[in-house]
Structures are given as C-alpha cells and as structure tokens.
Design a protein around this motif. Sequence first.
Motif, short mmCIF file in Angstrom:
data_model
loop_
_atom_site.label_atom_id
_atom_site.label_comp_id
_atom_site.label_asym_id
_atom_site.label_seq_id
_atom_site.Cartn_x
_atom_site.Cartn_y
_atom_site.Cartn_z
N GLU A 17 -12.91 -8.45 6.46
CA GLU A 17 -12.29 -8.24 5.15
C GLU A 17 -12.96 -7.07 4.44
OE1 GLU A 17 -10.17 -8.54 1.63
OE2 GLU A 17 -9.77 -9.70 3.44
N ALA A 18 -14.29 -7.00 4.52
CA ALA A 18 -15.01 -5.89 3.89
C ALA A 18 -14.62 -4.57 4.52
CB ALA A 18 -16.51 -6.12 3.99
N LEU A 19 -14.43 -4.56 5.82
CA LEU A 19 -14.04 -3.33 6.50
C LEU A 19 -12.59 -2.96 6.20
CD1 LEU A 19 -15.85 -3.96 9.90
CD2 LEU A 19 -16.41 -2.17 8.24
N ALA A 20 -11.74 -3.96 6.07
CA ALA A 20 -10.32 -3.70 5.78
C ALA A 20 -10.11 -3.16 4.37
CB ALA A 20 -9.50 -4.97 5.97
N THR A 21 -11.08 -3.35 3.49
CA THR A 21 -10.93 -2.93 2.09
C THR A 21 -11.91 -1.80 1.74
OG1 THR A 21 -12.41 -4.75 1.43
CG2 THR A 21 -10.04 -5.16 1.33
N GLN A 22 -12.31 -1.01 2.73
CA GLN A 22 -13.20 0.11 2.48
C GLN A 22 -12.55 1.14 1.55
OE1 GLN A 22 -16.68 0.94 3.93
NE2 GLN A 22 -16.36 -1.23 3.50
#
Length: 288
Positions: A24-29
């Motif tokens: 999720e953190a990577l998808a919302t960079q």
Amino acid sequence: MSVPVCSVVIPTYDAAHLIGQQLEALATQVDAPPFEVVVADNRSTDDLAGAVAAWDDRLDVRLVDASRAQGVSVARNVGIEHARTDRILICDADDVVSPGWVRTMSDGLDDHPLVSGPVETSRLSGRSAAWVPIDERTAGLFETWEGRTYGIGGNVGLRRGVWAAVGGFDEDYPAGAEEIDFAWRAADLGHTFAYLPDALVHYRIRTDLRGVLRQQYNSGRGTATLYAKFRPAEVVPKSVPRRIHHELLLLKGFPWRGTADQRRMWLTVMAFEAGKLVEARRLGSPAP
C-alpha cells in the motif's frame, strides 16, 4: 505500465499478513518514477502469492521463487537477479516506506553507488521500540568498529554493478550483520554509503518479547560471524578472565528496581551476548 527505471526488491518469508501495508505504501508513493516491485519468496508457507496478487492492478509487481536456500541474503540476491533495472531499492515486507521513499532513493543513486536513510521504530512497534538498542528515529548511518558505516538492510539502494562487483550478499550469514558484511566489502572496493535523510522507513520491531530476543540473538551470531571473517585489527578479543568479568557485570546490571521495559531491554542485551558467544564458539573464533 511504463518501463521501470528502478526496482524495489522485497525479501519475504511468511509475511502474507503484513506485506499489504508495505505494498500500500509503495502504491501510494508521491512523485515516484516508474518502478517495479519484485517480491522474493524465501520458502513461505502462507498465502503470500495471494497477498501479492491482490496488488496486480495497482503495482507492477512480481513474485519470484527464492527458495533455493533459507535466508534473507538469498532472497535479496535472487530478487536482484530477477530485477529488470540497474537501480535496486531494498525494503522489508513487514516495514512501511515513507511516501517519498522511491523518489528519494532513486534520485540518490544518480550521484552515489549506495544509499540509505533513517528508520523510525515507534509507529509500527509501539512500546517494544524501547526494548532494543536502536534509536526510535535514527539520524545517520549505522556505525560499527572504527566508525565503519552501513545502511540497515531494510532501507538500502544500490546500483546493480556495485552488487555484482561486491559479490552479492553473503548467504552464509545467520539472520544478522549480513548488511554490514556487504558494506565492508563494498568499502574495500571504494563504494561507500551516502545518507539520505528524507528516505525514511517505518521499521517494525517484533511486538512479542520472544521474537525480539530471537532477533537479538541472531544479531549477536551475525556479529561473531563478521568478526571471524574480517578480524579487524582494532577489535581486541577479551581474554577468558575479562570475558567472564564482562558477563558477570552484565548479569549484575539486571534492573531489579527498573521498569518492565528496562528489564526487557536488559534481556535483549543478554540475548545478543549469548548469540555472539555461541556463534564464536561454533566458528572456533574469539568473541568480539
């Protein structure tokens, strides 16, 4: 999807219940260049494949088989081997990168062969962040003997050419100090880490005491392996009498009147010492 300019490698073992937070953190960079995610499965027994497949529509993500041997170094090496780019960013499945992490790390590799940033321990770990000898928010590279520095394994960026020249991560290490070994071998070739203060990773300390003690025990084993391999001249192993005196002082230092967290921290120090002594004996090397 766009052609990636960097690859995020995530070594993973039985983290299906946690990896969604990292993905999720990577998808919302924020303001990130095109990147791929390579999840290196190191003999997981849970439904990691299903957990990763759930992100196919939001990330350029692949699951690769890193089961040829057990260990985080194996998973990192296999993940890098499968990456399609020359800029490799490494994070862990149970941590959470900050919103600008990919951009900051990728940009840092424009000017440096190796990069790393700070870690913060309280967000994901709660009170267990106080049990281990890591600052709740670090402010520089980690240091070892004689000021040698390294980037923590869950927050590393490197160029593929450097990884290849160094020979990859040493797969013979126990679960600890392998990133220090890599940094030392890289430094011998003239490649040192640059610190990127904006490349923050939220780092997870295990929240059960048994898990924390096992983690610190393995770290002690890794430290003994590191010393046995490099034998840095500035580290003088303790004689048997001095070693016994040192351990007795540690035992005497039990915080009987301290808080529960202070007692847990003492236990983590003892677990580290135990791991160091056990591994040194197994290797036939003095304990550092």
